[in-house]
Design a protein around this motif. Structure first.
Motif, PDB file in Angstrom:
ATOM      1  N   THR A 162       3.558   1.882  -5.365  1.00 51.82           N
ATOM      2  CA  THR A 162       4.705   1.086  -4.910  1.00 51.82           C
ATOM      3  C   THR A 162       4.448   0.559  -3.512  1.00 51.82           C
ATOM      4  O   THR A 162       4.714  -0.615  -3.214  1.00 51.82           O
ATOM      5  N   TYR A 163       3.914   1.389  -2.661  1.00 49.55           N
ATOM      6  CA  TYR A 163       3.583   0.971  -1.297  1.00 49.55           C
ATOM      7  C   TYR A 163       2.575  -0.182  -1.320  1.00 49.55           C
ATOM      8  O   TYR A 163       2.739  -1.171  -0.609  1.00 49.55           O
ATOM      9  N   GLY A 198       3.124  -8.003  -0.497  1.00 51.06           N
ATOM     10  CA  GLY A 198       4.146  -8.992  -0.202  1.00 51.06           C
ATOM     11  C   GLY A 198       4.752  -9.641  -1.423  1.00 51.06           C
ATOM     12  O   GLY A 198       5.450 -10.636  -1.322  1.00 51.06           O
ATOM     13  N   LYS A 199       4.492  -9.077  -2.580  1.00 47.41           N
ATOM     14  CA  LYS A 199       5.037  -9.666  -3.800  1.00 47.41           C
ATOM     15  C   LYS A 199       6.560  -9.534  -3.857  1.00 47.41           C
ATOM     16  O   LYS A 199       7.244 -10.471  -4.216  1.00 47.41           O
ATOM     17  N   GLY A 200       7.058  -8.378  -3.542  1.00 44.62           N
ATOM     18  CA  GLY A 200       8.497  -8.152  -3.598  1.00 44.62           C
ATOM     19  C   GLY A 200       8.969  -7.771  -4.986  1.00 44.62           C
ATOM     20  O   GLY A 200      10.030  -7.202  -5.142  1.00 44.62           O
ATOM     21  N   ASN A 201       8.224  -8.123  -6.000  1.00 44.64           N
ATOM     22  CA  ASN A 201       8.588  -7.706  -7.355  1.00 44.64           C
ATOM     23  C   ASN A 201       7.338  -7.171  -8.054  1.00 44.64           C
ATOM     24  O   ASN A 201       6.222  -7.397  -7.627  1.00 44.64           O
ATOM     25  N   ILE A 202       7.574  -6.492  -9.129  1.00 44.43           N
ATOM     26  CA  ILE A 202       6.467  -5.838  -9.824  1.00 44.43           C
ATOM     27  C   ILE A 202       6.238  -6.523 -11.170  1.00 44.43           C
ATOM     28  O   ILE A 202       7.182  -6.780 -11.901  1.00 44.43           O
ATOM     29  N   LEU A 237       4.239  -3.398  -2.480  1.00 41.93           N
ATOM     30  CA  LEU A 237       5.090  -3.960  -1.432  1.00 41.93           C
ATOM     31  C   LEU A 237       4.268  -4.513  -0.279  1.00 41.93           C
ATOM     32  O   LEU A 237       4.646  -5.498   0.350  1.00 41.93           O
ATOM     33  N   GLN A 238       3.140  -3.876   0.004  1.00 40.03           N
ATOM     34  CA  GLN A 238       2.279  -4.334   1.092  1.00 40.03           C
ATOM     35  C   GLN A 238       1.646  -5.689   0.768  1.00 40.03           C
ATOM     36  O   GLN A 238       1.401  -6.487   1.672  1.00 40.03           O
TER      37      GLN A 238
END
Length: 148
Positions: free
Chosen positions: A49-50, A56-60, A53-54
């Motif tokens: 998850t980190y 910069g996508k913001g979504n998975i 988020l790193q």
């Protein structure tokens, strides 16, 4: 001179799941597998998850989710197996020796380190080093647990 004092304890909530397999050896082994396996899977999820988020996508994406799920299962199964092996070995040594002391942890750590190393197709020098490391870590953990 007036003074103030804080007294109390800070404890985390304790969650305990009991699975009765009908044998103390199996109970401890399965308990160790489940607890440490859950911790390893959670760590893998947090790490992935980190990284997501790193980026910069913001979504998975579904690809990222599938990759994360596979890593969680792999890490959980690996570390759960190692923990189950260690706990079972330590308990077996305790039953054989008839004593509950730090030597059980040392022997359990050495056997677990050697088995895990051998399962990874390491050479005998590496297996011996991993057995010594397992014994040292388990013994240190036992002494630290005794102090607290």
């Amino acid at each position: 001179m007036p003074y103030s004092r804080f007294s109390g304890s800070l404890t985390s909530p304790k969650v305990d799941v009991v699975i009765d397999m009908g044998n103390p050896f199996l109970n401890l082994t399965v308990d160790g597998f489940l607890k440490i396996g859950a911790v390893a899977a959670t760590r893998a999820a947090a790490e992935d998850t980190y990284h997501i988020l790193q980026k910069g996508k913001g979504n998975i994406s579904s690809r990222d989710f599938e990759k994360m799920l596979k890593k969680m299962c792999k890490e959980g199964a690996y570390w759960g197996t190692v923990a189950g092996l260690y706990v079972g070995t330590e308990y077996g040594v305790e039953r054989i020796r008839g004593k509950r002391d730090w030597k059980n942890a040392m022997i359990g750590g050495a056997v677990t380190g050697a088995i895990v190393s051998a399962a990874n197709n390491n050479k005998k020098d590496r297996i011996a080093m991993d057995a010594i490391t397992g014994a040292a870590v388990a013994t240190a953990a036992e002494f630290i647990n005794y102090l607290t």
